[in-house]
Every structure is written in structure tokens, then in C-alpha cells.
Design an enzyme around this catalytic site. Sequence first.
Site, PDB file in Angstrom:
ATOM      1  N   LYS A  84       0.769  -1.328   0.055  1.00  0.00           N
ATOM      2  CA  LYS A  84      -0.164  -0.003   0.111  1.00  0.00           C
ATOM      3  C   LYS A  84       0.688   1.294   0.049  1.00  0.00           C
ATOM      4  O   LYS A  84       1.831   1.496   0.895  1.00  0.00           O
ATOM      5  CB  LYS A  84      -0.865   0.219   1.240  1.00  0.00           C
ATOM      6  CG  LYS A  84      -1.987  -0.989   1.340  1.00  0.00           C
ATOM      7  CD  LYS A  84      -2.745  -0.885   2.631  1.00  0.00           C
ATOM      8  CE  LYS A  84      -3.651   0.347   2.768  1.00  0.00           C
ATOM      9  NZ  LYS A  84      -4.482   0.205   3.806  1.00  0.00           N
TER      10      LYS A  84
HETATM   11  C1  E4P Z   1      -8.095   1.132   4.360  1.00  0.00           C
HETATM   12  O1  E4P Z   1      -7.254   0.425   4.078  1.00  0.00           O
HETATM   13  C2  E4P Z   1      -7.997   1.666   5.724  1.00  0.00           C
HETATM   14  O2  E4P Z   1      -7.341   0.960   6.564  1.00  0.00           O
HETATM   15  C3  E4P Z   1      -9.346   2.209   6.482  1.00  0.00           C
HETATM   16  O3  E4P Z   1     -10.411   1.425   5.902  1.00  0.00           O
HETATM   17  C4  E4P Z   1      -9.145   3.746   6.596  1.00  0.00           C
HETATM   18  O4  E4P Z   1     -10.307   4.216   6.990  1.00  0.00           O
HETATM   19  P1  E4P Z   1     -10.834   4.366   8.505  1.00  0.00           P
HETATM   20  O5  E4P Z   1      -9.958   5.024   9.448  1.00  0.00           O
HETATM   21  O6  E4P Z   1     -11.815   5.529   8.234  1.00  0.00           O
HETATM   22  O7  E4P Z   1     -11.729   3.219   8.859  1.00  0.00           O
END
Ligand code: E4P
Length: 212
Positions: A84
Site C-alpha cells: 500500500k
Molecule cells: C484502508 O485500508 C484503511 O485501513 C481504512 O479503511 C481507513 O479508514 P478509516 O480509518 O476511516 O476506517
Amino acid sequence: MSIFLDSAQIDEIKRALQLSFVGGVTTNPTHIARTGRPGLEVLTEIVDLVDGPVFYQVTAHSLAERLDQAWEAHELRPDKVVIKIPGTTENMRLVAQLSEAGVECLVTAVASPAQAYLAAQVNAEYVAPYVNRLTRQLGDGVAIVRDMVRILNGTQTQVLAASLKTMDEVVATLLAGAHHITLPLDLILALGDHPFTQQAIEEFNASMQSTG
Ligand code: E4P
């Protein structure tokens, strides 16, 4: 179309895998920090548990360090680890280089169709818009997903929608064309249930009991 678990908690991952429809795990630096353990140690444990892809984010300050981090994570399990990388113009070089070398990449925290378009130019496998955060900060996260899906049509890059907080948001995101979703465990557990279904089960059970 896959459903992923968004977590780095081993107990949550084991519970999600029991369900048989969870295709992999997305982690992020916050999830990893909550474990209180080194990132690569957690990643190693997760890839041993999960058959599908496991997403791991690079966080180092410089591009060269992020590249080293990416290779270190990839080499743990080249067949499973997806790197990522936050969607910045500079980071697209990293995605291009890794993709060219056969490392699958997800461009994360993308907020605009332009970022998704750029991610496709450098052969990213996935882009991750954070739907709920986008709605809170920019107005309509689902509409952004819809535009990204349109702009990526015909490319190899798929939308993996993240930051989904309610069932309505999940359904709207799927209707907008998201190819994959990642969810926290509570939403995953709620996906297959509905009060209507529960009521029907109870009525059928009552009928069976009344006939002996
Ligand atoms: C995506 O991979 C993130 O881990 C995640 O969904 C981020 O969003 P949030 O912190 O609003 O849940």
C-alpha cells in the site's frame, strides 16, 4: 469481487477467516500500531494465516526508504503481500518501479478520480478511496467511487473501497461499481443478517413447534 477484513488484530483475523467468504486482510499503520508489535512481525503472522492477499503500507520518510520497506515486506511472501502506497505524485514513481518488477501495489487514501487515473498509468493493481472519510470531508464519497470506477474502466486497476462504516454505505459503494470492499469485523459479521430474516426464522420455528 472480494470482501477483505480491515484489521491487524490476530483474533479478529481468525474470526473473519472462519466465515469462509473473507478473501484477505487490509492493514494500515494505525492497525499495526494498535498491536504494539513491529510491523513485519505482525505481517508475517497474518500471511501465515490468510490464503489471499494481505495489504501492508509503507511509511518511511524518503522515497528510497519506502522502496526498501516495500521490498522487505514483499519478500516475506511475494505471492500474498500487496504494498500500500499513499497516492502522491512522487509515490507514483515507486508504484511504477514496483509494478514493473512484478510487485502488486495498492495506491491508498485516494480522494480524486485524477489520482486513480494516475495510479492506472503506473499499473497499480488497486486504488483505495476512503468512502466515509471522503463523505465527511469532501461531501460525497460514494460519488467519488462512481467516478473512479468510470475512469478506470478498461484498465487493470480496480477500486478497493475502504473506510465503510454502515451497511447503507456498503451497498451504495457496491452499486457505485466498487470492485472490492474492506470492512471492519463488526460490519462483516452483520453482512448476512437482517431482522426480517430473523423474524421469518422465528415464525417458522414456532410453526414447527406447534405441529410437534
Ligand atoms: C484502508 O485500508 C484503511 O485501513 C481504512 O479503511 C481507513 O479508514 P478509516 O480509518 O476511516 O476506517
